[in-house]
Design an enzyme around this catalytic site. Structure first.
Site, PDB file in Angstrom:
ATOM      1  N   ASP A 122      30.918  37.804  41.995  1.00 57.31           N
ATOM      2  CA  ASP A 122      29.657  37.703  41.962  1.00 57.31           C
ATOM      3  C   ASP A 122      29.250  36.886  43.266  1.00 57.31           C
ATOM      4  OD1 ASP A 122      27.599  38.870  39.921  1.00 57.31           O
ATOM      5  OD2 ASP A 122      26.743  36.912  40.852  1.00 57.31           O
ATOM      6  N   CYS A 174      30.073  43.274  40.850  1.00 55.86           N
ATOM      7  CA  CYS A 174      29.123  42.671  40.625  1.00 55.86           C
ATOM      8  C   CYS A 174      28.908  42.164  39.331  1.00 55.86           C
ATOM      9  CB  CYS A 174      27.861  43.414  41.008  1.00 55.86           C
ATOM     10  SG  CYS A 174      27.876  44.278  42.399  1.00 55.86           S
ATOM     11  N   ALA A 175      29.671  41.138  38.715  1.00 55.49           N
ATOM     12  CA  ALA A 175      30.028  40.638  37.494  1.00 55.49           C
ATOM     13  C   ALA A 175      28.848  40.191  36.612  1.00 55.49           C
ATOM     14  CB  ALA A 175      31.296  39.717  37.395  1.00 55.49           C
ATOM     15  N   CYS A 199      21.034  49.943  36.271  1.00 57.23           N
ATOM     16  CA  CYS A 199      20.087  49.933  34.972  1.00 57.23           C
ATOM     17  C   CYS A 199      18.631  50.535  35.507  1.00 57.23           C
ATOM     18  CB  CYS A 199      19.963  48.693  34.246  1.00 57.23           C
ATOM     19  SG  CYS A 199      19.747  47.320  35.147  1.00 57.23           S
TER      20      CYS A 199
END
Length: 422
Positions: A259, A235-236, A359
């Site tokens: 992506d 998932c660049a 994150c």
């Protein structure tokens, strides 16, 4: 930057107009702010800084400020409260815009004690998020976490080791009058003292550094990509971790940047050009089950899954996320995260490594995803993250990595290192 010296009714009006646009929550706050400044090019650097800092300060402290303001505050009152409470301005400093009829009201706003507010309001968190965090942390820990999330994030750089090293970059920055110091954790990190404009800095233009939070750098380091390997950044996005992996690989081997977004991959191209990397292959995929993914089944030495998530670990930078996300959106994300991790795992060869990262601050997006994956995929085992990081000279205890802003002064990140048994 003399923001207070430039304070005028016209400047306050710009902040008021921008806040009205932000509170529609139609688009991410940073995109709304950028668009507003493109539409108002007459605003100088210091004026833009004042406007942006003030509206972001309100977004960080929205619940407690609204509670102080009384019922149904308007955006003018919200901004006056933000300047007085969140930014600590006196009534004398507010004099250019403060009306005599507002002075008693503002004194009342300032007189409200934080301790008299309900816990979730005091922490400036929506109720659903406070309750989720309360299942993981004590009330005092959440208060410390919330206080850290409500402070602006510092500006971190990552040294491009293909072009230079940290000591030489620090010397170049000092020569340009930019205060900087080595990062606390990552051997590649440089933390800036202020937030200077970097787009025209020679060291940026020649690819000697990229802007990247120090915590984000650790996620890439956990992969320990090596020369000549086949590596996939699943998932660049815009490729911050891709660039780190390419440098780890010494620009050898083959590094795929997958992506689903053409726009994000397009944003990677100028960064690649600056970096000096030639081993990166950006690939747009339709979804995690795309044929382009299946062609690499069992071939990858290492796969990084920086999964789409709530982003709640980045509230220092994106405070609007806590007001734009909800429990239903997180439930949808966890289903997607599990599917992406399972698909990415099919690429890993026996003996290869898979790093799952987010994150997010929420266990359901982090450890719970990994535990469910390991239960369903006995070929994979958990490698202690602290052992991997110790090889880089970092003492960060824990089988899985959880970075928190109040403890580590990074964004909130999670990562687990998985190995497919040979």
């Amino acid at each position: 930057m003399t923001t207070k010296a430039r304070f005028t009714p016209a400047l306050f009006a710009h902040a008021e107009h921008l806040l009205g646009q932000l509170l529609r929550f139609d688009h991410p706050a940073d995109a709304v702010v950028s668009h507003y400044f493109r539409e108002h090019r007459q605003l100088g650097h210091a004026d833009r800084a004042f406007v942006a800092e003030t509206v972001f300060a309100f977004l960080r402290r929205r619940r407690s400020l609204d509670a102080r303001c009384g019922e149904r505050p308007d955006n003018r009152q919200r901004l006056l409260a933000t300047l007085a409470v969140a930014r600590g301005w006196s009534q004398r400093e507010l004099a250019p815009v403060l009306k005599a009829s507002e002075e008693a009201w503002l004194a009342g706003v300032k007189a409200v004690r934080d301790d008299d507010l309900p816990p979730a309001v005091r922490c400036d968190l929506p109720d659903w998020l406070y309750e989720r965090l309360l299942a993981q942390y004590s009330a005092e820990e959440i208060r410390a976490l919330a206080a850290a999330l409500n402070r602006p994030a510092p500006l971190d750089l990552r040294v491009n080791t293909l072009k230079t090293d940290r000591e030489r970059l620090l010397a170049r920055l000092a020569g340009d009058g930019i205060g900087a110091a080595p990062g606390r954790w990552s051997p590649l990190a440089v933390r800036l003292r202020d937030k200077p404009a970097l787009a025209r800095n020679p060291a940026f233009l020649d690819g000697s550094f990229e802007v990247q939070d120090e915590g984000s750098q650790l996620l890439g380091l956990l992969l320990e990509a090596r020369r000549g390997e086949l590596v996939v950044d699943f998932c660049a996005g815009a490729g911050g971790k891709t660039l780190l992996l390419g440098a780890q690989m010494k620009n050898t081997g083959r590094l795929y940047a997958f992506d689903v977004s053409d726009k994000r991959l397009a944003n990677l191209k100028p960064r690649l050009a600056r970096s000096g990397l030639s081993n990166v292959h950006p690939v747009r995929i339709e979804h995690e089950r795309d044929l382009k993914v299946k062609r690499l089944a069992g071939k990858a030495d290492r796969v990084l899954v920086d999964a789409p998530c709530s982003g709640l670990g980045t509230l220092r930078r994106n405070p609007d996320l806590k007001w734009r996300q909800d429990a239903g959106a997180v439930a949808e994300l966890t289903a997607k995260q599990a599917a992406i991790l399972a698909s990415a795992a099919t690429l890993v060869r026996p003996g290869g490594r898979l790093v799952y990262a987010t994150c997010s601050l929420l266990r359901e997006e982090n450890a719970a995803i990994v535990e469910a994956f390991l239960a369903a995929h006995p070929a994979f085992v958990l490698l202690p993250a602290d052992g991997v990081l110790a090889r880089f000279g970092m003492a960060l205890p824990g089988a899985m990595l959880q970075l928190l802003p109040q403890l580590h002064d990074t964004d909130g990140f999670f990562a687990a290192v998985l190995e497919r048994q040979a």
